[in-house]
Motif scaffolding. Structure first.
Motif, PDB file in Angstrom:
ATOM      1  N   GLY A   1      41.800  64.054  -8.533  1.00  0.00           N
ATOM      2  CA  GLY A   1      40.737  64.394  -9.477  1.00  0.00           C
ATOM      3  C   GLY A   1      41.154  65.372 -10.552  1.00  0.00           C
ATOM      4  N   TYR A   2      42.469  65.542 -10.736  1.00  0.00           N
ATOM      5  CA  TYR A   2      43.000  66.452 -11.740  1.00  0.00           C
ATOM      6  C   TYR A   2      43.985  65.724 -12.644  1.00  0.00           C
ATOM      7  N   PRO A   3      43.497  64.711 -13.403  1.00  0.00           N
ATOM      8  CA  PRO A   3      44.409  63.953 -14.265  1.00  0.00           C
ATOM      9  C   PRO A   3      45.104  64.891 -15.261  1.00  0.00           C
ATOM     10  N   ASN A   4      46.284  64.509 -15.649  1.00  0.00           N
ATOM     11  CA  ASN A   4      47.093  65.291 -16.596  1.00  0.00           C
ATOM     12  C   ASN A   4      47.511  66.648 -16.035  1.00  0.00           C
ATOM     13  N   ASN A   5      47.587  66.771 -14.716  1.00  0.00           N
ATOM     14  CA  ASN A   5      48.006  68.018 -14.070  1.00  0.00           C
ATOM     15  C   ASN A   5      49.179  67.798 -13.124  1.00  0.00           C
ATOM     16  N   ALA A   6      50.137  66.991 -13.551  1.00  0.00           N
ATOM     17  CA  ALA A   6      51.309  66.719 -12.724  1.00  0.00           C
ATOM     18  C   ALA A   6      52.052  68.008 -12.377  1.00  0.00           C
ATOM     19  N   ARG A   7      52.088  68.941 -13.310  1.00  0.00           N
ATOM     20  CA  ARG A   7      52.801  70.202 -13.051  1.00  0.00           C
ATOM     21  C   ARG A   7      52.139  71.018 -11.956  1.00  0.00           C
ATOM     22  N   LEU A   8      50.827  70.898 -11.836  1.00  0.00           N
ATOM     23  CA  LEU A   8      50.113  71.563 -10.746  1.00  0.00           C
ATOM     24  C   LEU A   8      50.622  71.046  -9.410  1.00  0.00           C
ATOM     25  N   VAL A   9      50.810  69.744  -9.307  1.00  0.00           N
ATOM     26  CA  VAL A   9      51.329  69.146  -8.076  1.00  0.00           C
ATOM     27  C   VAL A   9      52.726  69.683  -7.790  1.00  0.00           C
ATOM     28  N   GLY A  10      53.557  69.758  -8.813  1.00  0.00           N
ATOM     29  CA  GLY A  10      54.902  70.297  -8.641  1.00  0.00           C
ATOM     30  C   GLY A  10      54.882  71.737  -8.152  1.00  0.00           C
ATOM     31  N   ARG A  11      54.006  72.549  -8.718  1.00  0.00           N
ATOM     32  CA  ARG A  11      53.909  73.950  -8.278  1.00  0.00           C
ATOM     33  C   ARG A  11      53.465  74.047  -6.823  1.00  0.00           C
ATOM     34  N   LEU A  12      52.499  73.214  -6.448  1.00  0.00           N
ATOM     35  CA  LEU A  12      52.030  73.248  -5.061  1.00  0.00           C
ATOM     36  C   LEU A  12      53.107  72.773  -4.091  1.00  0.00           C
ATOM     37  N   LEU A  13      53.906  71.806  -4.501  1.00  0.00           N
ATOM     38  CA  LEU A  13      54.993  71.344  -3.631  1.00  0.00           C
ATOM     39  C   LEU A  13      56.009  72.454  -3.394  1.00  0.00           C
ATOM     40  N   LYS A  14      56.223  73.298  -4.389  1.00  0.00           N
ATOM     41  CA  LYS A  14      57.149  74.426  -4.215  1.00  0.00           C
ATOM     42  C   LYS A  14      56.617  75.437  -3.212  1.00  0.00           C
ATOM     43  N   GLU A  15      55.306  75.452  -3.002  1.00  0.00           N
ATOM     44  CA  GLU A  15      54.668  76.429  -2.118  1.00  0.00           C
ATOM     45  C   GLU A  15      54.499  75.941  -0.677  1.00  0.00           C
ATOM     46  N   ILE A  16      54.872  74.700  -0.392  1.00  0.00           N
ATOM     47  CA  ILE A  16      54.701  74.187   0.975  1.00  0.00           C
ATOM     48  C   ILE A  16      55.526  75.050   1.925  1.00  0.00           C
TER      49      ILE A  16
END
Length: 99
Positions: free
Chosen positions: A32-47
């Protein structure tokens, strides 16, 4: 960052089946956050270490692993994807393996 965003995005990533991949943008859109691919990348770094979330199933929109080839995480991600049956030449065939 909003905890609910974390939960939704991690839930989407956890839902990617073995043998499939999703792009950062695809995960963001599904959450539900289109155009927020970088948000996904940041969250993956925090796993956290030891997490069972299949982070390795998220690649860029070109079907490439985003880590530099000289980075240990690149080789970990590549091996995990190959173990799941995903063929990687220069890139992953997104038409074939996209979730």
């Amino acid at each position: 960052m909003d905890i609910d965003k974390h939960t939704v995005i991690y839930t989407i990533i956890a839902s990617i089946p073995k043998g499939c991949v999703a792009s950062y943008g695809q995960v963001a859109a599904l959450a539900g956050y289109p155009n927020n691919a970088r948000l996904v990348g940041r969250l993956l770094k925090e796993i956290p270490k030891g997490s069972t979330i299949p982070w390795h199933r998220v690649v860029n929109s070109q079907g490439k692993i985003s880590f530099a080839e000289s980075c240990p995480q690149y080789h970990i991600q590549r091996e995990r994807l190959i173990t799941e049956g995903i063929v990687i030449n220069q890139r992953i065939n997104m038409a074939k393996y996209r979730w």
